[in-house]
Design a protein around this motif. Structure first.
Motif, mmCIF file in Angstrom:
data_model
loop_
_atom_site.group_PDB
_atom_site.id
_atom_site.type_symbol
_atom_site.label_atom_id
_atom_site.label_comp_id
_atom_site.label_asym_id
_atom_site.label_seq_id
_atom_site.Cartn_x
_atom_site.Cartn_y
_atom_site.Cartn_z
ATOM 1 N N ALA A 113 0.838 -1.199 0.000
ATOM 2 C CA ALA A 113 0.000 0.000 0.000
ATOM 3 C C ALA A 113 0.874 1.250 0.000
ATOM 4 N N VAL A 114 1.932 1.230 0.819
ATOM 5 C CA VAL A 114 2.836 2.382 0.862
ATOM 6 C C VAL A 114 3.513 2.569 -0.494
ATOM 7 N N GLU A 117 0.946 3.879 -3.069
ATOM 8 C CA GLU A 117 0.401 5.203 -2.794
ATOM 9 C C GLU A 117 1.419 6.312 -3.052
ATOM 10 N N ALA A 118 2.667 6.057 -2.707
ATOM 11 C CA ALA A 118 3.652 7.147 -2.762
ATOM 12 C C ALA A 118 4.786 6.890 -3.749
#
Lengths: 140, 140
Positions: A113-114, A117-118
Motif C-alpha cells: 500500500a505504501v 500510494e507514494a
DNA sequence: ATATGTGCAAATGGTTTGCAGGGCA
DNA sequence: TGCCCTGCAAACCATTTGCACATAT
C-alpha cells in the motif's frame, strides 16, 4: 537462500572472495542468529583468519548491507547489530510476558500500500509492534 | 496531549522548569514535525535562550525520552532524530537521500489485522520501512 | 544545605578514512 | 599495469561525562 550459499553470488559478481571475506562469512554463519555486533563478528572471524583487521570487517559488512545480504538492527545505545536480511519481516513484542512473535503475514499488504500510494520501493523493514498477547491481555 | 502542555506535567513532577528547558520545548514545538536532530533542536533553542549549551539539549532530550514525550528515530548513518511519541506511527526512510516520510495511513489496518488474527492488543509501534523514494528510484 | 541543573571542554566509543603495501586480473 | 583489497593508525563525529559554578527547594 541460506547465508553461506551467498558466497557464490559474491564470487559471481565483481567482488573478490578473499580469505578475509571468507572468514567474515564463516563468522556470520556461526553467530548471525545471535544478532552480533561488528566487534562480535570481528572476534569470531579471527578464529578463521587471525590477522584480519576490524576495518576490514566493517568494510565487508558494508558490502553485505549493500548487497542486501544483511540488515542492520539499530539500537538506541551501543553499537549496530546485524541479522540476515529478510526483506519484509515484523515482530510482535509482548510487554507482558516478553514473547516475540513473527507477524509477517499482513506486512506485505501494508508495504505494498505504501509503495503504490507514494511510489516508494520498500526494500527492507524494521517493524516492531508492542502490546499484549492474548494470554496477557486476559489477565489484565 | 499537545507537546507544549506537557510543560505542566514536567512542572508537576520533580523536574525543574528552567529557561533552558523552556527553550528546548519551544524549539521542539516549532520543528518537531521535521524530525529534527539534536543539533537542529540546539540551533532553534538558541533563538529562545542564546547561552544554552549542546550538552543541556542532549540532557533535556534524554529526560523527554524517559518521560515518553519523545521517541527517537534511529537511522543507519548520521545522528538520531526525534519525534513526538505516538502510539501508532510509521516512517519510510529513503536510503538514497535520507528523507524520512511519515507513512501512518495504512498502519492501523495492519495493526488491526494482527490484533484480530492473533488476539493481540497493539499499544505502540516502532516501524521503519527502508527503500527508495520516487525520486531516488528513478535515478538508480 | 542539599539536590538539581548548567556550560564548557575533554573524553568516549563506534565507525570511517588516508595511506602505503599486497595480490589478483 | 591497473584495480581491488588489506592492515594500521589516525581521524571523525555524535554523544556523554567531569567539573566547577549557579540556581532552586
Amino acid at each position: 537462500m541460506p547465508l553461506v550459499n551467498r558466497l557464490k553470488k559474491l564470487k559471481d559478481d565483481k567482488y573478490q572472495l578473499t580469505p578475509q571475506r571468507q572468514a567474515v562469512f564463516q563468522a556470520l554463519n556461526d553467530i548471525i542468529l545471535e544478532h552480533p555486533t561488528a566487534e562480535d563478528i570481528y572476534a569470531r572471524a579471527k578464529k578463521y583468519y587471525s590477522q584480519i583487521g576490524l576495518a576490514t570487517v566493517y568494510r565487508t559488512l558494508e558490502l553485505l548491507l549493500e548487497l542486501q545480504i544483511l540488515n542492520p538492527i539499530l539500537v538506541p545505545k551501543g553499537s549496530t547489530r546485524y541479522e540476515a536480511a529478510h526483506s519484509r519481516h515484523a515482530h510482535f513484542v509482548c510487554l507482558g510476558c516478553g514473547r516475540i512473535i513473527d507477524v509477517d503475514k499482513h506486512l506485505n499488504q501494508y508495504a505494498n500500500a505504501v509503495e503504490q500510494e507514494a511510489g516508494f520501493a520498500v526494500t527492507s523493514t524494521s517493524v516492531q509492534l508492542f502490546g499484549y498477547c492474548a494470554d496477557c491481555n486476559h489477565q489484565q
